[in-house]
Design an enzyme around this catalytic site. Sequence first.
Site, PDB file in Angstrom:
ATOM      1  N   LEU A  70      -6.334 -18.983 -39.384  1.00 25.53           N
ATOM      2  CA  LEU A  70      -5.017 -18.913 -38.755  1.00 25.53           C
ATOM      3  C   LEU A  70      -4.663 -20.250 -38.123  1.00 25.53           C
ATOM      4  CD1 LEU A  70      -2.674 -17.006 -37.589  1.00 25.53           C
ATOM      5  CD2 LEU A  70      -4.116 -16.861 -35.549  1.00 25.53           C
ATOM      6  N   CYS A  71      -3.401 -20.665 -38.276  1.00 25.11           N
ATOM      7  CA  CYS A  71      -2.890 -21.841 -37.562  1.00 25.11           C
ATOM      8  C   CYS A  71      -1.450 -21.547 -37.150  1.00 25.11           C
ATOM      9  CB  CYS A  71      -3.021 -23.109 -38.393  1.00 25.11           C
ATOM     10  SG  CYS A  71      -1.942 -23.194 -39.843  1.00 25.11           S
ATOM     11  N   HIS A  72      -0.626 -22.567 -37.034  1.00 20.10           N
ATOM     12  CA  HIS A  72       0.756 -22.357 -36.601  1.00 20.10           C
ATOM     13  C   HIS A  72       1.619 -21.737 -37.700  1.00 20.10           C
ATOM     14  CE1 HIS A  72       4.669 -24.172 -34.749  1.00 20.10           C
ATOM     15  NE2 HIS A  72       4.562 -22.888 -34.509  1.00 20.10           N
ATOM     16  N   GLY A  74       0.421 -21.928 -41.300  1.00 17.88           N
ATOM     17  CA  GLY A  74      -0.408 -21.595 -42.453  1.00 17.88           C
ATOM     18  C   GLY A  74      -0.886 -22.761 -43.288  1.00 17.88           C
ATOM     19  N   ILE A  99       0.591 -18.120 -36.829  1.00 20.75           N
ATOM     20  CA  ILE A  99       0.911 -17.376 -35.615  1.00 20.75           C
ATOM     21  C   ILE A  99       2.415 -17.193 -35.460  1.00 20.75           C
ATOM     22  CG2 ILE A  99       0.983 -19.316 -34.013  1.00 20.75           C
ATOM     23  CD1 ILE A  99      -0.732 -17.260 -32.153  1.00 20.75           C
TER      24      ILE A  99
END
Length: 113
Positions: A70-72, A74, A99
């Site tokens: 998971l990141c901001h 993708g 996210i």
Amino acid sequence: MIAHIRPNQLADWIATAPEGARPLVLDVREAWELQTASITPADFELVTIPMGEIPARLAELDPARPVACLCHHGMRSLRVAGFLDHQGFEHVANITGGIDAWSAEVAPSVPRY
């Protein structure tokens, strides 16, 4: 192979985990991002390791354990998922939309930035 899942599909992906394996969500965002917005673990463990630290901290992760990155939005998580796949991790997914999509699809209380 890397699975591409949306945040609202995470529960289904977790259900496909091998019996006895507890899935892990690997949040690869920076510390300031985690302070801005974070998720609450449900049927998974949450581990936070910034993307740039993954190679040095690889031994902290179990290659047999299912890992969803998971990141901001993708993109960083996709790079990390590819790295993990290349390192022999067996069950890897990228949480597409990150996210930001998590806030829109799963938990509107998670701030968007």
